[in-house]
Design a protein around this motif. Structure first.
Motif, PDB file in Angstrom:
ATOM      1  N   GLN A   1      88.878 -42.939 -45.275  1.00 39.23           N
ATOM      2  CA  GLN A   1      90.020 -42.993 -46.193  1.00 39.23           C
ATOM      3  C   GLN A   1      91.321 -42.614 -45.482  1.00 39.23           C
ATOM      4  O   GLN A   1      92.375 -43.221 -45.715  1.00 39.23           O
ATOM      5  N   ARG A   2      91.259 -41.614 -44.625  1.00 39.10           N
ATOM      6  CA  ARG A   2      92.456 -41.182 -43.907  1.00 39.10           C
ATOM      7  C   ARG A   2      92.949 -42.268 -42.951  1.00 39.10           C
ATOM      8  O   ARG A   2      94.165 -42.493 -42.823  1.00 39.10           O
TER       9      ARG A   2
ATOM     10  N   GLN B   1      99.039 -34.727 -34.310  1.00 46.41           N
ATOM     11  CA  GLN B   1      99.159 -36.117 -33.846  1.00 46.41           C
ATOM     12  C   GLN B   1      98.070 -36.478 -32.842  1.00 46.41           C
ATOM     13  O   GLN B   1      97.564 -37.598 -32.835  1.00 46.41           O
ATOM     14  N   SER B   2      97.692 -35.530 -31.999  1.00 46.18           N
ATOM     15  CA  SER B   2      96.638 -35.787 -31.013  1.00 46.18           C
ATOM     16  C   SER B   2      95.308 -36.087 -31.700  1.00 46.18           C
ATOM     17  O   SER B   2      94.590 -37.025 -31.328  1.00 46.18           O
ATOM     18  N   HIS B   3      94.982 -35.264 -32.710  1.00 43.18           N
ATOM     19  CA  HIS B   3      93.751 -35.482 -33.471  1.00 43.18           C
ATOM     20  C   HIS B   3      93.797 -36.837 -34.168  1.00 43.18           C
ATOM     21  O   HIS B   3      92.819 -37.599 -34.156  1.00 43.18           O
ATOM     22  N   PHE B   4      94.923 -37.168 -34.759  1.00 37.44           N
ATOM     23  CA  PHE B   4      95.116 -38.462 -35.418  1.00 37.44           C
ATOM     24  C   PHE B   4      94.881 -39.602 -34.437  1.00 37.44           C
ATOM     25  O   PHE B   4      94.163 -40.569 -34.726  1.00 37.44           O
ATOM     26  N   GLY B   5      95.451 -39.484 -33.243  1.00 35.11           N
ATOM     27  CA  GLY B   5      95.313 -40.548 -32.248  1.00 35.11           C
ATOM     28  C   GLY B   5      93.874 -40.776 -31.829  1.00 35.11           C
ATOM     29  O   GLY B   5      93.416 -41.924 -31.710  1.00 35.11           O
ATOM     30  N   ARG B   6      93.137 -39.682 -31.632  1.00 33.64           N
ATOM     31  CA  ARG B   6      91.731 -39.810 -31.191  1.00 33.64           C
ATOM     32  C   ARG B   6      90.887 -40.467 -32.271  1.00 33.64           C
ATOM     33  O   ARG B   6      90.106 -41.388 -31.997  1.00 33.64           O
ATOM     34  N   VAL B   7      91.021 -39.979 -33.504  1.00 36.89           N
ATOM     35  CA  VAL B   7      90.208 -40.502 -34.598  1.00 36.89           C
ATOM     36  C   VAL B   7      90.566 -41.957 -34.883  1.00 36.89           C
ATOM     37  O   VAL B   7      89.687 -42.804 -35.073  1.00 36.89           O
ATOM     38  N   PHE B   8      91.856 -42.268 -34.901  1.00 44.05           N
ATOM     39  CA  PHE B   8      92.309 -43.628 -35.199  1.00 44.05           C
ATOM     40  C   PHE B   8      91.810 -44.601 -34.131  1.00 44.05           C
ATOM     41  O   PHE B   8      91.340 -45.706 -34.446  1.00 44.05           O
ATOM     42  N   ALA B   9      91.905 -44.220 -32.869  1.00 43.86           N
ATOM     43  CA  ALA B   9      91.469 -45.096 -31.778  1.00 43.86           C
ATOM     44  C   ALA B   9      89.973 -45.375 -31.853  1.00 43.86           C
ATOM     45  O   ALA B   9      89.520 -46.501 -31.583  1.00 43.86           O
ATOM     46  N   ARG B  10      89.185 -44.353 -32.221  1.00 42.78           N
ATOM     47  CA  ARG B  10      87.732 -44.575 -32.357  1.00 42.78           C
ATOM     48  C   ARG B  10      87.438 -45.555 -33.486  1.00 42.78           C
ATOM     49  O   ARG B  10      86.551 -46.396 -33.373  1.00 42.78           O
ATOM     50  N   ALA B  11      88.206 -45.443 -34.579  1.00 48.21           N
ATOM     51  CA  ALA B  11      87.946 -46.283 -35.748  1.00 48.21           C
ATOM     52  C   ALA B  11      88.478 -47.700 -35.584  1.00 48.21           C
ATOM     53  O   ALA B  11      87.827 -48.673 -35.998  1.00 48.21           O
ATOM     54  N   GLU B  12      89.660 -47.847 -34.980  1.00 48.38           N
ATOM     55  CA  GLU B  12      90.329 -49.148 -34.930  1.00 48.38           C
ATOM     56  C   GLU B  12      90.325 -49.799 -33.550  1.00 48.38           C
ATOM     57  O   GLU B  12      90.744 -50.952 -33.408  1.00 48.38           O
ATOM     58  N   GLY B  13      89.869 -49.073 -32.548  1.00 44.24           N
ATOM     59  CA  GLY B  13      89.777 -49.665 -31.218  1.00 44.24           C
ATOM     60  C   GLY B  13      91.068 -49.656 -30.425  1.00 44.24           C
ATOM     61  O   GLY B  13      91.114 -50.225 -29.326  1.00 44.24           O
TER      62      GLY B  13
ATOM     63  N   GLY C   1      96.397 -36.031 -43.475  1.00 44.81           N
ATOM     64  CA  GLY C   1      95.448 -34.922 -43.436  1.00 44.81           C
ATOM     65  C   GLY C   1      94.853 -34.614 -42.083  1.00 44.81           C
ATOM     66  O   GLY C   1      93.899 -33.832 -41.995  1.00 44.81           O
ATOM     67  N   PHE C   2      95.408 -35.196 -40.997  1.00 44.12           N
ATOM     68  CA  PHE C   2      94.912 -34.872 -39.658  1.00 44.12           C
ATOM     69  C   PHE C   2      95.554 -33.569 -39.183  1.00 44.12           C
ATOM     70  O   PHE C   2      96.678 -33.236 -39.586  1.00 44.12           O
ATOM     71  N   SER C   3      94.843 -32.843 -38.326  1.00 40.43           N
ATOM     72  CA  SER C   3      95.345 -31.529 -37.910  1.00 40.43           C
ATOM     73  C   SER C   3      96.614 -31.630 -37.085  1.00 40.43           C
ATOM     74  O   SER C   3      97.482 -30.761 -37.161  1.00 40.43           O
TER      75      SER C   3
END
Length: 296
Positions: free
Chosen positions: A244-245, A272-284, A268-270
């Motif tokens: 969802q995030r 910008q770094s955390h956001f970048g890692r999670v987003f890259a794993r999900a979207e490539g 809701g990410f902790s």
């Protein structure tokens, strides 16, 4: 070799001879990681107590230990991912040979009692003990704990709670010794409870909702909620929340010019770094690159 001198930690290891020692609580369970070099420790022992049970998962091969019980002894080799289960209610003495790296899980008896309360099919009293056992499921879960122990400040509380429940459930179901009394029946969440659970997961208050909070609101046990949520949504609460995030972040990247740091906070990410890692794993790809592609 002589027994180690110096102060012993709560698991009987000579603390000044360990080259790695970490500890983290997750609900009822306590996780440890203990590492030692070739000649670091020769002997450990702990007196009988009511602490519950200790499960060890070997994170490397080449370790051997001789368990001592009265006049008898038994020798056990530990390959990578081999495990042992022991009861704190018994005196423990062991001679250790070779270096080791163990992920350890302390399971208090209160945890077993609470699992009994949450289950409708079993009442566990003890756990099956042994050494040098193979359990690929438990080993896989232990591998997921290792990076959290190294950087606990970066761990999602929801993920850590979920992982603790998964490990505890595996121990309870696979090693718990009990006589089944009645058959448990599992179903998905009701529509109302599914909506409630999702709303609580998405809430971004000062203290995010825990699995225990949501299960209580739905008037079910934590373990039942975990299973029912998966049956209803096809995923775990943590995975659902991350999805969802990421979806919200995609919408903001596509429809707004907000800086990445603001999007990370809004979703809701902790950081910008955390956001970048999670987003890259999900979207490539990284968020910035995804935004450029979306605006072509």
């Amino acid at each position: 070799m002589a027994r180690p001198a110096g102060r012993a930690d709560s698991l009987g290891c000579s603390a000044d001879r360990l080259h790695g020692s970490q500890e983290l609580s997750a609900g009822d369970l306590v996780f440890y990681r203990k590492q030692a070099g070739e000649a670091a420790i020769s002997h450990v022992e702990t007196p009988a107590s009511g602490r519950g049970f200790l499960v060890g998962v070997s994170m490397k091969e080449g370790h051997r230990r001789r368990l001592l019980k009265g006049a008898r002894s038994s020798l056990h080799d530990f390959d990578n991912n081999a495990i042992y289960v022991r009861d704190f209610a018994e005196d423990y003495r062991a001679d250790l040979h070779g270096s080791f790296d163990f992920l350890l899980i302390e399971v208090p008896r209160i945890f077993v009692a609470r699992m009994n309360d949450e289950r409708s099919g079993r009442e566990v009293r003890d756990m099956a003990c042994g050494a040098g056992l193979h359990d690929p499921i438990l080993a896989h879960l232990a591998q997921a704990v290792a990076p959290v122990l190294e950087q606990p400040q970066l761990a999602s509380p929801l993920f850590l709670e979920q992982l603790g429940i998964a490990i505890g459930t595996r121990l309870y179901e696979h090693y718990g010794q009990a006589v089944p009394e009645r058959q448990a029946r599992r179903t998905g969440l009701s529509k109302g409870h599914e909506v409630l659970a999702k709303d609580m997961l998405l809430s971004q208050g000062d203290e995010p909702a825990t699995i225990a909070d949501i299960a209580k609101a739905c008037r079910v046990s934590r373990s039942y909620f975990m299973q029912a949520f998966r049956e209803s949504t096809g995923t775990t609460p943590h995975q659902w929340l991350i999805k969802q995030r990421v979806a919200q972040a995609c919408r903001l990247l596509r429809e707004t010019g907000l800086p990445l740091a603001d999007i990370a906070a809004d979703c809701g990410f902790s950081d910008q770094s955390h956001f970048g890692r999670v987003f890259a794993r999900a979207e490539g790809m990284a968020p910035g690159k995804w935004r450029r592609h979306a605006h072509r």
